[in-house]
Write an enzyme that holds these catalytic residues in place. Sequence first.
Site, PDB file in Angstrom:
ATOM      1  CE  LYS A 196       2.494  -2.112  -2.424  1.00  0.00           C
ATOM      2  NZ  LYS A 196       2.698  -0.697  -2.115  1.00  0.00           N
ATOM      3  CE  LYS A 249      -1.189  -2.671  -1.004  1.00  0.00           C
ATOM      4  NZ  LYS A 249      -0.515  -1.409  -0.945  1.00  0.00           N
TER       5      LYS A 249
HETATM    6  C1  PBG Z   1       1.783   2.706  -2.753  1.00  0.00           C
HETATM    7  C2  PBG Z   1       0.626   1.897  -2.304  1.00  0.00           C
HETATM    8  C3  PBG Z   1      -0.253   1.197  -3.121  1.00  0.00           C
HETATM    9  C4  PBG Z   1      -1.224   0.675  -2.283  1.00  0.00           C
HETATM   10  C5  PBG Z   1      -0.912   1.049  -0.982  1.00  0.00           C
HETATM   11  N1  PBG Z   1       0.243   1.799  -1.014  1.00  0.00           N
HETATM   12  C6  PBG Z   1      -0.292   1.056  -4.579  1.00  0.00           C
HETATM   13  C7  PBG Z   1       0.887   0.585  -5.292  1.00  0.00           C
HETATM   14  O1  PBG Z   1       1.817   0.001  -4.736  1.00  0.00           O
HETATM   15  O2  PBG Z   1       0.895   0.829  -6.493  1.00  0.00           O
HETATM   16  C8  PBG Z   1      -2.401  -0.136  -2.739  1.00  0.00           C
HETATM   17  C9  PBG Z   1      -3.582  -0.101  -1.849  1.00  0.00           C
HETATM   18  C10 PBG Z   1      -4.842  -0.518  -2.486  1.00  0.00           C
HETATM   19  O3  PBG Z   1      -4.906  -0.919  -3.659  1.00  0.00           O
HETATM   20  O4  PBG Z   1      -5.860  -0.445  -1.785  1.00  0.00           O
HETATM   21  N2  PBG Z   1       3.004   2.322  -2.209  1.00  0.00           N
HETATM   22 ZN    ZN Z   2       4.550   3.662  -3.189  1.00  0.00          ZN
END
Ligand code: PBG
Ligand code: ZN
Length: 326
Positions: A196, A249
Site C-alpha cells: 500500500k 493499492k
Molecule cells: C485507510 C484506507 C484508505 C483507503 C482504504 N483504506 C485511505 C488511506 O490510507 O488514507 C483508500 C481507498 C481509496 O482511496 O479508495 N486505511
Molecule cells: Zn487507516
Amino acid sequence: MTELFFQRHRRLRQSAGMRALVKETYLHKEDLIYPLFIIEGDNIKNEVSSMPGVFQLSLDNLATEVDEIVALGIRAVLLFGIPAEKDAVGTGAFHNHGIVQEATRLIKARHPELLVIADTCLCEFTDHGHCGVVEGDQILNDPSLDVLARTAVSQAQAGADIIAPSNMMDGFVTAIRAGLDAAGFEHIPIMSYAVKYASSYYGPFREAADGAPKFGDRKTYQMDPSNRMEAIREATSDIDEGADFLIVKPALAYMDIIRDVKNSFPVPVVAYNVSGEYSMVKAAAGNGWINEKAVVLETLLGMKRAGSDLIITYHAKDVCRWLEEN
Ligand code: PBG
Ligand code: ZN
C-alpha cells in the site's frame, strides 16, 4: 520483384468471431469486490461529492443496497465504517456493536452467501485520523497491533468472512492471525493490504470515510511510490506471516507492481482501484470527454491483464450492468 516477408497479425483480428477466439483476458462479475461506507445514524444516504454514485449509508438503508448488490451478481463487499464518535485509540473499531460489526450482522443475516470483507484499520475511528495509536507526533507500531487484533476478532465474531487489514503497521498479519486463531477463527482468511503506497489518489476516500489524518501524513507507514523492490519485501513478510490474499493499492499507477506480485507469490492478488481513480473517470465522463463504460471496462481489463485475480472497485455495480448488456 523481391518477395517481402512479414507477419500477418491481422489474420487473427479479421472478424468478431476470430477476435473472440483468441481473446486472452476476461473481466467477470466474479472478479469484483464492492466497497461500502456505513455510517452511524438513521435514514442517511449521503452522496460523496467527489465520488458521484457512491454513498455513505446508515444501517436502515443497507438492506436495500445489499439486495441490489446480490441481484447484480456481486459476490463480495468490503466494509468501511464511519462512527458517530471518535477517540484516541479508535474504540469504535473493536466495539461489539460498532458500525462495521452491526453492518456485518445485518448483511450476513439477510444474504449469508454474500461474502463480507471487513476493512481492519483505525483511521476512521481515531480522533487524530491515523491508522495506529499515536504518541505526540509519532504513530506507534507495536501498541497498535493489539488494537488491530482486537478489531479483527470483533469483526470475525460479528460474522465477517475475510479480514482485510489496511493499516500498514509492521507485524499486523502476525498479530491478527494470532488473535483470530486464539479466538477460534483459524478458518478466517486474511486479505492483506500488503503493498500500500502513500498515494494522492486516496483523497476522495478520505471524504467518503471521514478518515483524513488531522496532522502530518501517512508516509512513515505507507510506502514510497518510487519503490519497487520494497513491494516484494512487504509482500514476502505478509506471506510469511500467513496472509491468504495480497492487495496492491492503488492500481492504475502501479500496474508493474501488480505484475511483480503476481509473478512472485502463488496466492490470489487483489488490485484496489482506488477512489481517486474512480473520481477522475467520473469527472471526465460527466463532462462528456470520455465514454465511461468503454474506459472503465478497458481499465479493469488492464488490471486483470497486469495480474490481478480480483479487483476492489467503486465501479462494480455499473460493471455488472454493462457486462450483462454485452
Ligand atoms: C485507510 C484506507 C484508505 C483507503 C482504504 N483504506 C485511505 C488511506 O490510507 O488514507 C483508500 C481507498 C481509496 O482511496 O479508495 N486505511
Ligand atoms: Zn487507516
